[in-house]
Design a protein around this motif. Structure first.
Motif, short mmCIF file in Angstrom:
data_model
loop_
_atom_site.label_atom_id
_atom_site.label_comp_id
_atom_site.label_asym_id
_atom_site.label_seq_id
_atom_site.Cartn_x
_atom_site.Cartn_y
_atom_site.Cartn_z
N LEU A 145 2.66 28.05 1.30
CA LEU A 145 1.87 28.25 2.51
C LEU A 145 2.77 28.12 3.73
CD1 LEU A 145 -1.04 28.56 3.71
CD2 LEU A 145 -1.11 26.06 3.80
N PRO A 146 2.83 29.14 4.57
CA PRO A 146 3.73 29.07 5.73
C PRO A 146 3.17 28.15 6.82
CG PRO A 146 2.49 31.11 5.79
CD PRO A 146 2.14 30.44 4.49
N ILE A 147 4.06 27.51 7.53
CA ILE A 147 3.68 26.80 8.75
C ILE A 147 3.87 27.78 9.91
CG2 ILE A 147 4.19 24.87 10.30
CD1 ILE A 147 5.21 23.32 7.89
N PRO A 148 2.83 28.07 10.67
CA PRO A 148 2.98 29.05 11.75
C PRO A 148 4.00 28.58 12.79
CG PRO A 148 0.66 28.60 11.30
CD PRO A 148 1.44 27.57 10.56
N LYS A 149 4.53 29.53 13.53
CA LYS A 149 5.37 29.17 14.68
C LYS A 149 4.51 28.45 15.71
CE LYS A 149 8.48 33.15 14.17
NZ LYS A 149 8.97 34.41 14.80
N LEU A 150 5.08 27.43 16.36
CA LEU A 150 4.31 26.63 17.31
C LEU A 150 3.77 27.50 18.46
CD1 LEU A 150 3.26 23.87 18.17
CD2 LEU A 150 5.44 23.47 19.33
N GLU A 151 4.59 28.44 18.93
CA GLU A 151 4.13 29.27 20.04
C GLU A 151 2.96 30.17 19.63
OE1 GLU A 151 8.17 31.07 18.64
OE2 GLU A 151 7.23 29.08 18.84
N ASP A 152 2.95 30.61 18.36
CA ASP A 152 1.82 31.41 17.88
C ASP A 152 0.55 30.57 17.78
OD1 ASP A 152 3.42 33.64 17.67
OD2 ASP A 152 3.80 33.40 15.52
N THR A 153 0.70 29.35 17.30
CA THR A 153 -0.46 28.45 17.20
C THR A 153 -1.06 28.19 18.58
OG1 THR A 153 0.16 27.37 15.13
CG2 THR A 153 -1.11 26.05 16.70
N MET A 154 -0.23 27.93 19.57
CA MET A 154 -0.76 27.64 20.90
C MET A 154 -1.41 28.88 21.52
SD MET A 154 -0.10 24.62 20.59
CE MET A 154 -1.19 24.29 21.97
N ARG A 155 -0.81 30.05 21.28
CA ARG A 155 -1.42 31.29 21.80
C ARG A 155 -2.79 31.52 21.16
NH1 ARG A 155 -1.32 35.83 19.20
NH2 ARG A 155 0.52 35.27 17.96
N ARG A 156 -2.89 31.31 19.86
CA ARG A 156 -4.17 31.52 19.17
C ARG A 156 -5.21 30.47 19.59
NH1 ARG A 156 -0.46 32.39 13.99
NH2 ARG A 156 -0.30 34.68 14.05
N TYR A 157 -4.74 29.24 19.80
CA TYR A 157 -5.64 28.17 20.24
C TYR A 157 -6.24 28.50 21.61
CZ TYR A 157 -7.08 23.52 21.89
OH TYR A 157 -7.80 22.46 22.39
N LEU A 158 -5.41 28.94 22.52
CA LEU A 158 -5.91 29.29 23.86
C LEU A 158 -6.86 30.48 23.80
CD1 LEU A 158 -2.65 28.82 25.99
CD2 LEU A 158 -4.68 27.36 25.97
N ALA A 159 -6.55 31.46 22.97
CA ALA A 159 -7.44 32.62 22.85
C ALA A 159 -8.80 32.22 22.31
CB ALA A 159 -6.80 33.66 21.93
#
Length: 667
Positions: A62-76
């Motif tokens: 299971l991949p760990i997402p990139k932190l910047e992708d996680t924050m972008r998705r969280y804000l969206a």
């Protein structure tokens, strides 16, 4: 009324643009016909050419997402839930987190993951989350899935169906443990991968490489690590955090009737299935047992707060009941024989989700419940797995009992001494235990009295029409829930849709967030601004909602959501004794995890109904299914919400959507 649905955290498989989409909300699986070797001995359902766990070793991690992708998705995901000032606040918190403590936590998580290559980064924290929860498992965690009735109505007799289900369950268990159960694989091109030729070839590929061999022909093996907890397993209450117990040496079945508990062996000393006629005799003996219901039914304790139950269990052991509790814990599974008949689908939902609390042992990995009129269901404890294994089990059991039943109407039970073979468990009680049972029953009755369940069928369109319009059926169902809640309450709220990550080793689930800026805009256009948009504009909005929901689904299935990543970093911070970063203490984080709409979908030829309670007091528990020409919902609520009105609003929303799809303006 037949409504196909599900509950949280169960595997659903779909195809979308060539990717494997593992949607789980609770129960959704695109079922397949598991071939059975007609020459298989009585002991097995089938004999797979490919060993059951052949792909397990080579599953991708299971991949760990990139932190910047996680924050972008969280804000969206937060944007449609917040006003401008609130959103600016969390934007700043997210930026600080990403460049500061969040970066450190992410790096530590990645480093831990590299050390623990045998598992996934979410597996440990997810087990801990379930087992450390102190709330009752009833309503808060355990879901149910009810079986369709046997098409041959004569086989729905309680004794006949119970005997056949017990026999099929043992056959499934033996097939699994012998390594003969066909591996769980999602086939994008069955003509190449779901063939005898391919299976005979792949079985000789080393298990360390077998996943890659399947991948080359567009087949995706799924994680089966949870299957070993299906049988002989129980959640044991412990103060502060429960334990999972499994003892595969247990050969007996636990049966409950009128709150009384019985055990008898369903596997003999050689590991073979006891003769079906003997099992029928023993079950007949229990069904005719005149022993009255106990004044203090022990099973209700499993509905208690986990710390309270842990303390009372210690008292039970001190009173001399350790051996009997061990028989319960090590039983292959629990069979609950109810004396009631079901009035309708809502009665079925209530009975299978919670019942009266007395004729259940909610801590068993799963229980098969059978009513007087042959209605059957599985109620399962959720900490050990996400339901993928349970649904596979249910599909196999339904297929086996309806196609190859081992006892029949008119079958004569064996002339054996069931009085000697069947043991009723009598427990030593004292006043403290009796008072504990009384209080547990009072709390149980109070809790379930608050739950309302209602259902709806929309008959004016379904999957066929939506696909012709190039729309995702699931996206449109989710949009209808957003529109329905907006129509009822005038707002957009946090919504949860679970997605299985079983395509990865020790994958659990990821969250799809169906409340989006697209669904908010579309819902307002339909509900709050009638007549202000053309049919073409509304159709374009539907397309945007569908496209974005499809993107979220694909990302979640590939382990590229944000919820599990943030959760794992939060758990890591707590385990290090660090103060929680501001991102986690901000009210917006609590709000998005207060899932007012908890949703789940399922279609399976074995399953009639599925259901679960809301996950928050002011929420809805929404099970739904989108079928070829209709859409069904089975929804629960507590007094803070009106489920009947909500379903009317959802129905109206679906009417509006299909009106626009027909090219007609809203009235």
């Amino acid at each position: 009324m037949t409504i196909l649905l599900s509950m949280p955290c169960v595997g659903c498989l779909r195809r979308s643009r060539g990717l494997v989409l593992l949607r789980t909300a609770a129960l959704g699986v695109q079922t397949r016909n598991y071939s059975r070797n007609e020459t298989s001995p009585l002991e097995y359902l089938h004999q797979s050419v490919v060993p059951s766990m052949h792909y397990q070793k080579s599953l991708p991690r299971l991949p760990i997402p990139k932190l910047e992708d996680t924050m972008r998705r969280y804000l969206a995901a937060q944007r449609p839930l917040l006003d401008d000032d609130q959103f600016r606040t969390i934007e700043k918190l997210a930026q600080d987190f990403q460049s500061g403590v969040g970066k450190q936590l992410h790096e530590e998580l990645v480093a831990q993951d590299k050390i623990n290559k045998h598992t996934s980064y979410i597996s440990g924290p997810w087990f801990d989350m379930y087992l450390s929860a102190r709330e009752s498992v009833v309503l808060n965690f355990n879901p149910f899935m009810s079986f369709n009735l046997d098409p041959n109505t004569k086989y729905n007799d309680q004794l006949i169906r119970a005997t056949n289900m017990v026999c099929s369950a043992v056959r499934f268990m033996k097939t699994l443990r012998a390594g003969l159960l066909e591996p769980e694989v999602f086939h994008l091109n069955p003509a190449k991968s779901d063939t005898d030729r391919f299976k005979k070839l792949i079985r000789w590929v080393p298990s360390s490489l077998s996943w890659y061999g399947a991948y080359m022909v567009n087949a995706y093996p799924l994680d089966m690590s949870q299957y070993f907890r299906l049988f002989n397993s129980t959640r044991i209450p412990k103060c502060g955090g429960d334990k999972l117990f499994t003892n595969e040496k247990g050969r007996h079945l636990l049966i409950m009737r009128k709150g009384n508990m019985y055990v008898f062996d369903i596997v003999d000393r050689d590991g073979n299935l006891v003769k079906p006629a003997e099992i029928q005799s023993h079950l007949q003996y229990i069904l005719s047992d005149p022993t009255p219901a106990p004044t203090f039914p022990l099973g209700v304790l499993t509905s208690e707060n986990r710390d309270v139950w842990a303390g009372l269990r210690e008292r039970l052991i001190a009173a001399g009941n350790a051996e009997k509790l061990n028989l319960i814990d090590s039983a292959i599974f629990c069979l609950c024989l109810d004396d009631e008949t079901m009035r309708d689908h809502i009665d079925i939902s209530h009975n299978m989700l919670h019942g009266d609390g007395c004729n259940r042992w909610y801590d068993k990995s799963f229980s098969i419940i059978l009513t007087k009129d042959g209605q059957a269901a599985i109620n399962f404890e959720h900490s050990w797995g996400d339901g993928v294994a349970v649904l596979r089990f249910q599909n196999e059991i339904f297929k086996d009992t309806t196609e190859k039943p081992l006892v029949h109407p008119g079958s004569v039970a064996a002339a054996v001494d069931s009085a000697s073979a069947v043991h009723r468990l009598d427990f030593r009680m004292n006043s403290e235990l009796e008072n504990g049972i009384i209080k547990a029953k009072e709390k149980f009755d109070s809790a379930v009295s608050e739950l309302t369940i209602d259902a709806m069928e929309f008959k004016k369109g379904g999957k066929n029409q939506l696909k012709k319009s190039k729309l995702s059926p699931d996206a449109i169902a989710q949009l209808a829930f957003q529109m329905g809640f907006l129509r009822q309450h005038g707002q957009t709220v946090s919504t949860y849709e679970s997605c299985s990550t079983a395509a990865f080793k020790h994958g659990r689930t990821e969250t799809i967030r169906p409340a989006t800026s697209y669904t908010k805009q579309c819902s307002h256009a339909f509900v709050c601004q009638p007549g202000q948009h053309s049919v073409e504009q509304l159709q374009a909005m539907l397309q945007e909602c569908s496209k974005y929901h499809g993107q979220l689904t694909k990302e979640a299935a590939m382990g590229q959501g944000f919820d599990r990543h943030l959760f794992a970093m939060r758990c890591l911070a707590k385990s290090k004794g660090h103060a929680l970063p501001g991102l986690y203490t901000d009210p917006a984080y609590a709000a998005i995890n207060h899932n007012i709409l908890s949703t789940s979908t399922l279609t399976s030829p074995a399953v009639n109904l599925g259901g679960f309670a809301p996950v928050v007091p002011d929420g809805f528990g929404i099970g739904y299914g989108v079928h070829d020409d209709w859409i069904g919902c089975n929804v629960s609520s507590y007094p803070a919400r009106n489920v009947h009105e909500f379903l009317q609003c959802v129905h109206k929303s679906l009417e509006d959507i299909f009106t626009v799809l027909d090219g007609k303006p809203l009235s």
